[in-house]
Design a protein around this motif. Structure first.
Motif, PDB file in Angstrom:
ATOM      1  N   ARG A   1     -11.978  -5.747  -2.259  1.00  0.00           N
ATOM      2  CA  ARG A   1     -10.643  -5.549  -1.707  1.00  0.00           C
ATOM      3  C   ARG A   1     -10.201  -4.123  -2.019  1.00  0.00           C
ATOM      4  O   ARG A   1     -10.484  -3.597  -3.111  1.00  0.00           O
ATOM      5  N   GLU A   2      -9.502  -3.530  -1.084  1.00  0.00           N
ATOM      6  CA  GLU A   2      -8.883  -2.232  -1.307  1.00  0.00           C
ATOM      7  C   GLU A   2      -7.394  -2.472  -1.559  1.00  0.00           C
ATOM      8  O   GLU A   2      -6.695  -3.058  -0.716  1.00  0.00           O
ATOM      9  N   ILE A   3      -6.927  -2.027  -2.723  1.00  0.00           N
ATOM     10  CA  ILE A   3      -5.562  -2.316  -3.160  1.00  0.00           C
ATOM     11  C   ILE A   3      -4.804  -1.000  -3.330  1.00  0.00           C
ATOM     12  O   ILE A   3      -5.328  -0.028  -3.885  1.00  0.00           O
ATOM     13  N   SER A   4      -3.589  -0.972  -2.800  1.00  0.00           N
ATOM     14  CA  SER A   4      -2.768   0.232  -2.930  1.00  0.00           C
ATOM     15  C   SER A   4      -2.292   0.377  -4.373  1.00  0.00           C
ATOM     16  O   SER A   4      -2.397  -0.559  -5.187  1.00  0.00           O
ATOM     17  N   LYS A   5      -1.745   1.559  -4.657  1.00  0.00           N
ATOM     18  CA  LYS A   5      -1.240   1.796  -6.009  1.00  0.00           C
ATOM     19  C   LYS A   5      -0.098   0.856  -6.350  1.00  0.00           C
ATOM     20  O   LYS A   5       0.170   0.564  -7.522  1.00  0.00           O
ATOM     21  N   GLN A   6       0.592   0.369  -5.299  1.00  0.00           N
ATOM     22  CA  GLN A   6       1.702  -0.561  -5.522  1.00  0.00           C
ATOM     23  C   GLN A   6       1.224  -2.004  -5.699  1.00  0.00           C
ATOM     24  O   GLN A   6       2.021  -2.911  -5.878  1.00  0.00           O
ATOM     25  N   GLY A   7      -0.101  -2.232  -5.592  1.00  0.00           N
ATOM     26  CA  GLY A   7      -0.650  -3.575  -5.787  1.00  0.00           C
ATOM     27  C   GLY A   7      -0.808  -4.384  -4.526  1.00  0.00           C
ATOM     28  O   GLY A   7      -1.136  -5.568  -4.573  1.00  0.00           O
TER      29      GLY A   7
END
Length: 212
Positions: free
Chosen positions: A56-62
């Protein structure tokens, strides 16, 4: 002392931003997967342990930005290809049935029309069969005469013309009976085809009547 420490921290932060290159730190994503032991592994680049695994690719905000499934195994690819082949075969079969149904309804105006067509087709093949069986009867009769002629010779040698006639008679009967077998199978095929057409015509007519 505090000023020097703060200066070093600011310098380190600035160097860190430069190392990120053109991508802003706030927009970078984290890639996470689970290893063979079920442990979660994350990194700002795809970790080697995540190769050939779902990740999964997760943003810095989760927030999950993208889910990438694991590559298919050879067995899974073969199964999916077999399922796709079956799906296409069923689709083609359905289309062919629709084409035949359309042709059936265009060919016959009623069940009586279909029955009349069936009878004409069967009559034609049966006439051919009757002619072939008449010819077979004549050949059998001719062969009987040759057998009588051969029996009258008792133990004397058979003349060459009689031997040739017997041989020719066997060949003619064998060939003719082969043609009769083919024609008989043709008659059975006509019966089976019209029986299926009749069954399908009745079904389609019933569906048409119920839809009105």
């Amino acid at each position: 002392m505090v000023s020097r420490t703060r200066h070093r921290l600011l310098l380190g932060w600035a160097l860190g931003l430069l190392a990120l290159g053109p991508v802003q730190a706030g927009t970078r994503t984290i890639t996470c997967c689970e290893d063979g032991n079920g442990q979660r592994i994350c990194s700002d680049v795809l970790p080697p342990v995540c190769y050939n695994r779902a990740y999964r690719e997760i943003s810095k905000q989760g927030t999950v930005k993208k889910v990438v499934p694991a590559p298919l195994s050879a067995e899974e690819r073969a199964r999916l290809e077999a399922e796709e082949h079956q799906r296409l075969a069923l689709r083609d079969k359905a289309r062919e049935q629709q084409r035949r149904d359309h042709a059936l309804l265009q060919t016959y105006t009623s069940l009586a029309d279909l029955e009349a067509s069936r009878q004409r087709a069967m009559d034609g093949v049966e006439r051919e069969l009757a002619a072939l069986r008449d010819k077979e009867g004549a050949l059998v009769k001719k062969r009987g005469s040759l057998d009588e002629e051969a029996a009258a010779l008792q133990n004397r040698p058979r003349p060459p013309e009689l031997v040739a006639a017997l041989r020719d008679s066997d060949g003619e009967l064998l060939s003719l009976r082969s043609v009769i077998d083919v024609k008989q199978r043709e008659l059975e095929a006509v019966k089976a085809r019209y029986a299926e057409d009749r069954r399908r015509y009745v079904d389609l007519s019933a569906k048409g009547a119920s839809g009105r």
